[in-house]
Design a protein around this motif. Structure first.
Motif, PDB file in Angstrom:
ATOM      1  N   GLY A 197       0.800  -1.206   0.000  1.00 15.75           N
ATOM      2  CA  GLY A 197       0.000   0.000   0.000  1.00 15.75           C
ATOM      3  C   GLY A 197       0.837   1.261   0.000  1.00 15.75           C
ATOM      4  O   GLY A 197       1.938   1.290   0.549  1.00 15.75           O
ATOM      5  N   VAL A 198       0.307   2.310  -0.611  1.00 18.25           N
ATOM      6  CA  VAL A 198       1.000   3.603  -0.635  1.00 18.25           C
ATOM      7  C   VAL A 198       0.127   4.745  -0.115  1.00 18.25           C
ATOM      8  O   VAL A 198       0.597   5.873  -0.001  1.00 18.25           O
ATOM      9  N   GLY A 199      -1.134   4.446   0.226  1.00 14.36           N
ATOM     10  CA  GLY A 199      -2.032   5.533   0.581  1.00 14.36           C
ATOM     11  C   GLY A 199      -2.719   5.428   1.921  1.00 14.36           C
ATOM     12  O   GLY A 199      -3.598   6.231   2.225  1.00 14.36           O
ATOM     13  N   LEU A 200      -2.337   4.456   2.760  1.00 11.12           N
ATOM     14  CA  LEU A 200      -3.049   4.269   4.022  1.00 11.12           C
ATOM     15  C   LEU A 200      -2.809   5.429   4.987  1.00 11.12           C
ATOM     16  O   LEU A 200      -3.701   5.824   5.733  1.00 11.12           O
ATOM     17  N   HIS A 249       3.689   1.990   4.206  1.00 16.16           N
ATOM     18  CA  HIS A 249       4.754   2.915   4.585  1.00 16.16           C
ATOM     19  C   HIS A 249       4.458   3.554   5.939  1.00 16.16           C
ATOM     20  O   HIS A 249       3.309   3.895   6.223  1.00 16.16           O
ATOM     21  N   LEU A 250       5.502   3.723   6.721  1.00  9.03           N
ATOM     22  CA  LEU A 250       5.383   4.526   7.930  1.00  9.03           C
ATOM     23  C   LEU A 250       5.498   5.979   7.488  1.00  9.03           C
ATOM     24  O   LEU A 250       6.585   6.555   7.442  1.00  9.03           O
ATOM     25  N   ALA A 251       4.351   6.562   7.126  1.00  4.22           N
ATOM     26  CA  ALA A 251       4.375   7.883   6.501  1.00  4.22           C
ATOM     27  C   ALA A 251       3.091   8.640   6.797  1.00  4.22           C
ATOM     28  O   ALA A 251       2.048   8.060   7.113  1.00  4.22           O
ATOM     29  N   LEU A 302       5.838  -2.533   7.947  1.00  2.92           N
ATOM     30  CA  LEU A 302       5.934  -1.108   7.634  1.00  2.92           C
ATOM     31  C   LEU A 302       7.298  -0.767   7.064  1.00  2.92           C
ATOM     32  O   LEU A 302       8.324  -1.263   7.546  1.00  2.92           O
ATOM     33  N   GLU A 303       7.297   0.119   6.064  1.00  2.87           N
ATOM     34  CA  GLU A 303       8.517   0.520   5.373  1.00  2.87           C
ATOM     35  C   GLU A 303       9.010   1.890   5.844  1.00  2.87           C
ATOM     36  O   GLU A 303       8.211   2.827   5.992  1.00  2.87           O
ATOM     37  N   LEU A 309       9.664  -3.635   6.768  1.00  2.00           N
ATOM     38  CA  LEU A 309      10.128  -3.655   5.376  1.00  2.00           C
ATOM     39  C   LEU A 309      11.204  -2.582   5.297  1.00  2.00           C
ATOM     40  O   LEU A 309      10.895  -1.385   5.348  1.00  2.00           O
ATOM     41  N   ILE A 310      12.448  -3.000   5.212  1.00  3.88           N
ATOM     42  CA  ILE A 310      13.552  -2.038   5.192  1.00  3.88           C
ATOM     43  C   ILE A 310      13.939  -1.743   3.748  1.00  3.88           C
ATOM     44  O   ILE A 310      14.312  -2.642   2.991  1.00  3.88           O
TER      45      ILE A 310
END
Length: 271
Positions: A61-64, A95-97, A139-140, A171-172
């Motif tokens: 995923g890129v939008g969570l 992503h952790l974002a 999580l990246e 996820l590194i």
């Protein structure tokens, strides 16, 4: 993570533009697909072919926006869960974002303020996501264009505490570690030393471009040797369950992509 992550091998990001290439590339052990680009009710034929061969497919995923102050959108979580079920995925990654606030989209994967207050919010968001997903979540780490002035801890320390609080996997992205090293002066080796690599789910590797002294993680070029060196450093500390090449545009020939996968295997074998 609650269970030991599956052994994945060496893989590549599946994209519609290179679907047939991914199918015929030798030595592709697993693939990753952008979850927002997939309809779980109508999977692309290429993904069905890969699944029929037994190739694991991971929704990414890129939008969570799990790093935001708002709780994760239940509809986005439901979509991720549906993708995981449709693909019989071993895990889901995000992503952790920070990506949005008040309905406004940032347009980028922005870094989370590494404060105690933010950690508490992110941990609760992670727990909500874990409850909604049928498989483990990883999580990246992101490539940061800036750091928040109120940061109270390093990214490695923040991720370490988050893992301890939630059991989330990691996820590194070693290309992101390189980006942060070039642009922000943050040592990739120090990050590897501080990260809880025992909870590693898999690894991302990608190329990019330098422009006026700033490294842009574009996923549109050959992987720099410096990024492969960081991968080797990681492999010296832990045996990664999987390593995946990201390439998102300006796609090269099949032979060039096969060569990139071979370079990744070489970097892993150097240790």
């Amino acid at each position: 993570m609650a269970a030991e992550p599956p052994a994945l091998g060496v893989g590549i990001g599946w994209r519609p533009e290179i679907d047939l290439t991914v199918e015929r590339l030798p030595g592709v052990d697993f693939v990753e697909v952008i979850a927002e680009n997939v309809n779980p009710a109508r999977l692309p034929e290429s993904l069905r072919v890969l699944r029929a061969r037994g190739v694991p497919v991971i929704p990414h995923g890129v939008g969570l926006g799990i790093g935001g102050a708002e709780s994760p959108d239940p509809r986005r979580l439901a979509h991720l869960a549906a993708c995981a079920r449709a693909l019989d995925a071993p895990l889901v990654s995000e992503h952790l974002a920070f990506v949005r606030a008040g309905g406004m989209e940032a347009g980028h994967l922005l870094p989370v303020p590494r404060t105690r207050a933010a950690l508490s919010v992110v941990a609760e968001n992670v727990r909500r996501a874990q409850e909604a997903l049928p498989v483990p979540l990883a999580l990246e780490n992101v490539a940061a264009l800036f750091g928040w002035p109120e940061d109270e801890m390093t990214e490695a320390a923040f991720l370490g505490e988050l893992v301890e609080m939630t059991g989330v996997g990691l996820l590194i992205d070693v290309a992101n570690l390189y980006t942060n090293q070039v642009n922000l002066g943050l040592s990739a080796t120090a990050a590897l030393d501080g990260l809880p690599l025992s909870e590693l789910a898999y690894v991302h590797v990608a190329g990019g471009h330098s422009h006026q002294g700033v490294w842009h993680d574009t996923h549109t070029a050959h992987v720099p040797q410096d990024v492969l060196d960081i991968l080797s450093e990681l492999c010296a500390r832990v045996d990664p369950p999987g390593v995946l090449l990201e390439w998102d545009d300006d796609y090269p020939s099949d032979g060039a992509l096969e060569g990139e996968l071979d370079r990744i295997r070489g970097a892993m074998a150097r240790v």
